[in-house]
Structures are given as C-alpha cells and as structure tokens.
Design a protein around this motif. Structure first.
Motif, PDB file in Angstrom:
ATOM      1  N   VAL A 201     -47.989  28.133 -23.697  1.00 52.49           N
ATOM      2  CA  VAL A 201     -48.731  27.022 -23.082  1.00 52.49           C
ATOM      3  C   VAL A 201     -48.386  25.662 -23.693  1.00 52.49           C
ATOM      4  N   SER A 202     -47.569  25.643 -24.734  1.00 53.19           N
ATOM      5  CA  SER A 202     -47.222  24.375 -25.392  1.00 53.19           C
ATOM      6  C   SER A 202     -46.098  23.678 -24.633  1.00 53.19           C
ATOM      7  N   VAL A 203     -46.444  23.071 -23.515  1.00 55.17           N
ATOM      8  CA  VAL A 203     -45.438  22.474 -22.640  1.00 55.17           C
ATOM      9  C   VAL A 203     -45.430  20.948 -22.684  1.00 55.17           C
ATOM     10  N   THR A 204     -46.403  20.355 -23.328  1.00 56.66           N
ATOM     11  CA  THR A 204     -46.435  18.890 -23.416  1.00 56.66           C
ATOM     12  C   THR A 204     -46.564  18.482 -24.877  1.00 56.66           C
ATOM     13  N   ARG A 205     -46.199  17.241 -25.140  1.00 57.50           N
ATOM     14  CA  ARG A 205     -46.276  16.748 -26.511  1.00 57.50           C
ATOM     15  C   ARG A 205     -47.717  16.731 -27.003  1.00 57.50           C
ATOM     16  N   SER A 206     -48.644  16.390 -26.133  1.00 61.68           N
ATOM     17  CA  SER A 206     -50.051  16.312 -26.553  1.00 61.68           C
ATOM     18  C   SER A 206     -50.582  17.675 -26.971  1.00 61.68           C
ATOM     19  N   ILE A 207     -50.167  18.735 -26.267  1.00 63.92           N
ATOM     20  CA  ILE A 207     -50.611  20.085 -26.629  1.00 63.92           C
ATOM     21  C   ILE A 207     -50.026  20.473 -27.981  1.00 63.92           C
ATOM     22  N   LYS A 208     -48.757  20.216 -28.174  1.00 66.10           N
ATOM     23  CA  LYS A 208     -48.120  20.545 -29.452  1.00 66.10           C
ATOM     24  C   LYS A 208     -48.765  19.764 -30.594  1.00 66.10           C
ATOM     25  N   ALA A 209     -49.059  18.487 -30.341  1.00 65.84           N
ATOM     26  CA  ALA A 209     -49.694  17.662 -31.370  1.00 65.84           C
ATOM     27  C   ALA A 209     -51.079  18.211 -31.722  1.00 65.84           C
ATOM     28  N   GLU A 210     -51.786  18.721 -30.711  1.00 62.66           N
ATOM     29  CA  GLU A 210     -53.107  19.295 -30.962  1.00 62.66           C
ATOM     30  C   GLU A 210     -53.004  20.530 -31.845  1.00 62.66           C
ATOM     31  N   LEU A 211     -51.999  21.352 -31.598  1.00 57.43           N
ATOM     32  CA  LEU A 211     -51.804  22.537 -32.423  1.00 57.43           C
ATOM     33  C   LEU A 211     -51.472  22.147 -33.860  1.00 57.43           C
ATOM     34  N   VAL A 212     -50.703  21.084 -34.019  1.00 57.78           N
ATOM     35  CA  VAL A 212     -50.375  20.599 -35.362  1.00 57.78           C
ATOM     36  C   VAL A 212     -51.640  20.167 -36.085  1.00 57.78           C
ATOM     37  N   GLN A 213     -52.526  19.502 -35.374  1.00 61.94           N
ATOM     38  CA  GLN A 213     -53.780  19.048 -35.968  1.00 61.94           C
ATOM     39  C   GLN A 213     -54.657  20.217 -36.411  1.00 61.94           C
ATOM     40  N   PHE A 214     -54.515  21.343 -35.744  1.00 61.66           N
ATOM     41  CA  PHE A 214     -55.270  22.534 -36.130  1.00 61.66           C
ATOM     42  C   PHE A 214     -54.797  23.110 -37.466  1.00 61.66           C
ATOM     43  N   GLY A 215     -53.647  22.623 -37.957  1.00 63.82           N
ATOM     44  CA  GLY A 215     -53.090  23.181 -39.186  1.00 63.82           C
ATOM     45  C   GLY A 215     -52.262  24.425 -38.944  1.00 63.82           C
ATOM     46  N   LEU A 216     -51.707  24.536 -37.747  1.00 63.44           N
ATOM     47  CA  LEU A 216     -50.991  25.749 -37.373  1.00 63.44           C
ATOM     48  C   LEU A 216     -49.720  25.951 -38.190  1.00 63.44           C
ATOM     49  N   VAL A 217     -49.073  24.849 -38.590  1.00 63.94           N
ATOM     50  CA  VAL A 217     -47.846  24.983 -39.384  1.00 63.94           C
ATOM     51  C   VAL A 217     -48.143  25.682 -40.705  1.00 63.94           C
ATOM     52  N   ARG A 218     -49.269  25.379 -41.296  1.00 60.85           N
ATOM     53  CA  ARG A 218     -49.655  26.029 -42.553  1.00 60.85           C
ATOM     54  C   ARG A 218     -49.897  27.520 -42.338  1.00 60.85           C
ATOM     55  N   VAL A 219     -50.527  27.845 -41.221  1.00 65.08           N
ATOM     56  CA  VAL A 219     -50.791  29.260 -40.914  1.00 65.08           C
ATOM     57  C   VAL A 219     -49.478  30.017 -40.708  1.00 65.08           C
ATOM     58  N   ILE A 220     -48.556  29.411 -39.986  1.00 67.77           N
ATOM     59  CA  ILE A 220     -47.261  30.054 -39.728  1.00 67.77           C
ATOM     60  C   ILE A 220     -46.493  30.226 -41.029  1.00 67.77           C
ATOM     61  N   THR A 221     -46.527  29.213 -41.880  1.00 67.17           N
ATOM     62  CA  THR A 221     -45.833  29.307 -43.164  1.00 67.17           C
ATOM     63  C   THR A 221     -46.363  30.464 -43.995  1.00 67.17           C
ATOM     64  N   SER A 222     -47.671  30.598 -44.059  1.00 67.37           N
ATOM     65  CA  SER A 222     -48.288  31.702 -44.802  1.00 67.37           C
ATOM     66  C   SER A 222     -47.879  33.050 -44.211  1.00 67.37           C
ATOM     67  N   THR A 223     -47.789  33.092 -42.886  1.00 61.44           N
ATOM     68  CA  THR A 223     -47.378  34.327 -42.215  1.00 61.44           C
ATOM     69  C   THR A 223     -45.955  34.706 -42.584  1.00 61.44           C
ATOM     70  N   LEU A 224     -45.054  33.735 -42.571  1.00 62.06           N
ATOM     71  CA  LEU A 224     -43.650  34.003 -42.886  1.00 62.06           C
ATOM     72  C   LEU A 224     -43.460  34.365 -44.355  1.00 62.06           C
ATOM     73  N   LEU A 225     -44.277  33.794 -45.236  1.00 57.54           N
ATOM     74  CA  LEU A 225     -44.162  34.072 -46.670  1.00 57.54           C
ATOM     75  C   LEU A 225     -44.761  35.426 -47.045  1.00 57.54           C
ATOM     76  N   ASN A 226     -45.630  35.945 -46.205  1.00 55.21           N
ATOM     77  CA  ASN A 226     -46.305  37.206 -46.504  1.00 55.21           C
ATOM     78  C   ASN A 226     -45.326  38.377 -46.371  1.00 55.21           C
ATOM     79  N   PRO A 227     -45.064  39.100 -47.453  1.00 59.93           N
ATOM     80  CA  PRO A 227     -44.103  40.214 -47.373  1.00 59.93           C
ATOM     81  C   PRO A 227     -44.582  41.361 -46.486  1.00 59.93           C
ATOM     82  N   ASP A 228     -45.868  41.394 -46.202  1.00 65.67           N
ATOM     83  CA  ASP A 228     -46.411  42.461 -45.353  1.00 65.67           C
ATOM     84  C   ASP A 228     -46.353  42.129 -43.863  1.00 65.67           C
ATOM     85  N   THR A 229     -45.916  40.918 -43.540  1.00 68.27           N
ATOM     86  CA  THR A 229     -45.813  40.536 -42.128  1.00 68.27           C
ATOM     87  C   THR A 229     -44.759  41.389 -41.433  1.00 68.27           C
ATOM     88  N   ASN A 230     -45.145  42.028 -40.327  1.00 66.50           N
ATOM     89  CA  ASN A 230     -44.180  42.865 -39.617  1.00 66.50           C
ATOM     90  C   ASN A 230     -43.207  42.011 -38.804  1.00 66.50           C
TER      91      ASN A 230
END
Length: 415
Positions: free
Chosen positions: A263-292
């Motif tokens: 659903v991230s098809v516009t800049r405003s939607i992507k910016a909203e996701l950034v404001q949610f702190g989603l990049v931090r969540v994704i980073t933690s997911t990628l760093l987690n050795p248990d992530t499948n």
C-alpha cells in the motif's frame, strides 16, 4: 492424501448432513415443510425468533418438530459400516448448504445462538475450502456467496466472532482466480465499512484472525484506488504498525510488512510509516538471528520501498546499524530480496552519500558481499549489477582499497 480427503468428502451422503450445521445429524427431526434438520440446529433457529423453514424460507404453519426415525436408523447403519474412522465430522458442503448459509447471513437476526450457528457454519465452509483447489473453486464461485459474506463486514454491530469467521472464509478462498478482484471492488464500494470491520478484527481478534485479516488486506491491494483506500482508512496503518510491537509472531510480522509494502504507493504514505519508527523495527528484525528467511525477505522489500522517498533514506541513514544489517543479509535470502537489499544500500551510500552508512557496510565486510552479488549471475546491464559497481567504488574509497572494475566484465582488480 489429497485424493483420499476428496474421497472422504463425497462418501458422506448429503442427505445425512444438517442443512444448517453441515454436520452429520445426530438427532434428525423434520419440520412441517418436510425438510429434516439436526434437532440442536433447528431449535437454535426457531428460538432465535424465526418462523420460516431455513432451506425453503416457507412460513411455518407449525413449529413442531417430528423425529425422523427412518433417517436416524440409516445414519446409524452407515456410521457403523464405516467403523470408528468414519468421516462423519469431515468437512463437506453442497449447493443446498451454501444456499442455506447465504440465507442465514442475509438475515438481520443477531441473537447469540444465531451468531454461534453462523460462526460454526462459516468455519466449516473455510475448512472445506482449504481442503483442495476444487473445494475452493466450488465455494468461491457459488452464486452470491462472496458478495453476501462481504455484506456481513459492511454491517455495524456484528459480533467479533462472526467477523473473524467471515475473514477466515475470505482468507481461504482469495487464492482462487477472480476472488481478489471481486473483493477489491466490493471494498471500494463499501464506504469504509469493510475496512472498519477488518480494523476491529486486527485490534480485538485472535492471533490467527489477525494474520488472516492482514493477508486479506494485502490480497485486495490491487490498484491505486484500493491501495489508497487501505492506506488512508482512519487509523488502519497505525493499527498495522501497532501489531509489530504488540505481537511477536513472525508470520504476523511477515504479513504486516508485505501489506505495508503493497500500500506504500505515495510519498505521504511512506513518510507516515517512517514517522511510526518502522525503520527501527525493520533494523531490529534484520539484526535478530532468530528471524526466519521469509520475514527477512519481507523486511528488505518494505525497506527498499521506504528508501524511495527522502524521509525514508534519512531514517535509514539515521539508524546506525540499519545499513550493516542489510548488507549482512545479502545472498542469504532470495534473489528478489537480495536486489531489494542492494537497492537500499545504493540509496543511502551512493544516492544520499551517507558516510556513516558506508562505514557501517564496509566495516562488516560489505565490499566482499557486494562483490559476491555482482558476480552471482546478474546479466550484463542489469540494474543491480550497476548499483553494485557504484557501491564498490564508494566503499573501496572509504577503505582505501583502491579497487576498480571493468564495466564489460564481472572482474574486480586492484589499481
């Protein structure tokens, strides 16, 4: 095994199954219309205030029920002949079953017993649809069925258990060709009620219902209009984001990441996701050795989508370990996910020119990983190969390696 299960479905005579519950009748009783039901099911129907026969919708002259002893004996003989492994409780549907279910769903009755009956019937339909492709086609193509169950989502005040059972059915049939398109059209016409019901399930439903709801959302995000409606529905993106912190199930996280990327098809939607702190969540997911692996792949896909806007690149740059975590996953995921990872690194290291991101990638042996991607079979002129070449340049300069590469080959040489 599939053949055997299909065989079990057809060896249960439809005559032995209650038109309401779709179970083999334990105590068959007949109404004055001549239609036979299981006693418990028809009592629930009548006690809910109905004065019609569920199968024929004829007005009942009398609500008395008469035990159908002949049918009961036949059912008992049939069950004995099949032994203890009798498929009496295996899921089975007929046109009559679905027709009755459509009539029930179109009723305005919302009593507790009626709702329980609907939940049971819909769950049976979902279990049946998941049994085989043939079953799914049968349910999905039944005249008016999909439209009717979506109509339940459009109502107000429907019990959460009923909404969950509707979602379960939709999740079981959306892989069928044409269902996604129909659901998307119905969602667009629903004036937001469809999405409001899904939001309620995401907030108050069971874990399995939440996963199914997110998958349904993802499946109907087919074009610009449907994606915009999902993204702009009040609070829906926030609810999806909240699931990432309130739930730990990797299947749910994977579904949420996939849906958000869709659903991230516009800049405003992507910016909203950034404001949610989603990049931090994704980073933690990628760093987690248990992530499948599936979750890591969905994480990289969403991150590459976010990286296409300035706010996203800035957030990735500001998350100290993000670029290094992406580099670490290269070549450990699918080809498509590796491409997503390369696109993220190129966005921050080359396009944005962030020094910290370059150091993070280079410090984690990122140059070797990028070179490995570059030499892993991507064709001449492939955009990923070109991005890898750019990354090798900027990363090798930072490390003082003095590497150069031949654009017409895949060979890397010291200067």
């Amino acid at each position: 095994m599939a053949r055997e299960r299909d065989h079990l479905y057809i060896t249960v005579p439809n005559l032995f199954r209650c038109p309401i519950s779709m179970d083999v009748m334990r105590s068959p009783v007949s109404l004055c219309t001549g239609v036979t039901y299981d006693r418990a099911s028809i009592q629930h129907w009548l006690e809910s205030g109905h004065d019609t026969c569920p199968a024929t919708m004829q007005t009942l002259q009398s609500k008395d029920v008469i035990p159908n002893l002949t049918l009961r004996r036949l059912i008992n003989l049939w069950a004995q002949s099949h032994g203890p492994s009798s498929p009496a409780s295996s899921p089975s549907l007929s046109s009559q079953h679905l027709a009755s279910l459509v009539q029930f769903l179109q009723s305005d009755n919302q009593s507790e017993k009626f709702s329980q009956n609907i939940v049971h019937s819909l769950s049976r339909a979902a279990d049946f649809a998941r049994g085989s492709d043939e079953n799914r086609r049968f349910v999905a193509s039944f005249d008016g069925f999909v439209t009717t169950i979506v109509g339940v989502l459009n109502r107000e005040g429907v019990e959460i258990e009923v909404l969950e059972s509707v979602i379960k059915v939709l999740d079981s049939i959306f892989p069928q060709i044409g269902v996604n398109e129909l659901l998307s059209r119905l969602m667009v016409k629903s004036n937001g009620n469809f999405l409001a019901s899904i939001r309620l399930v995401l907030q108050k439903g069971s874990l399995s219902s939440k996963i199914e709801s997110v998958r349904v959302l993802d499946s109907i995000a087919l074009d610009a209009e449907s994606k915009r409606l999902i993204a702009e529905k009040e609070g829906l993106l926030s609810v999806l984001n909240d699931l990432l912190s309130s739930e730990t199930d990797q299947n749910l996280h994977s579904a949420v990441f996939s849906c958000l990327a869709s659903v991230s098809v516009t800049r405003s939607i992507k910016a909203e996701l950034v404001q949610f702190g989603l990049v931090r969540v994704i980073t933690s997911t990628l760093l987690n050795p248990d992530t499948n692996t599936p979750l890591a792949e969905k994480s990289l896909k969403l991150l590459s989508t976010i990286a296409t806007c300035a706010e996203g690149r800035s957030a990735i740059s500001g998350e100290e370990k993000c670029a290094g975590a992406v580099a670490e996953r290269l070549m450990k995921v699918s080809r498509g996910a590796t491409e997503d990872g390369v696109a993220v690194l190129w966005s921050v290291c080359c396009m944005l020119g962030d020094k910290r991101a370059r150091e993070s990638v280079a410090g984690g042996n990122g140059v070797a990983k990028v070179l490995l991607v570059m030499q892993s079979g991507y064709g001449e002129g492939h955009f990923v190969r070109r991005m890898c070449g750019d990354l090798v340049k900027v990363l090798s300069v930072g490390l003082g390696l003095g590497l150069r590469y031949d654009t017409k080959t895949i060979h890397i040489m010291p200067c």
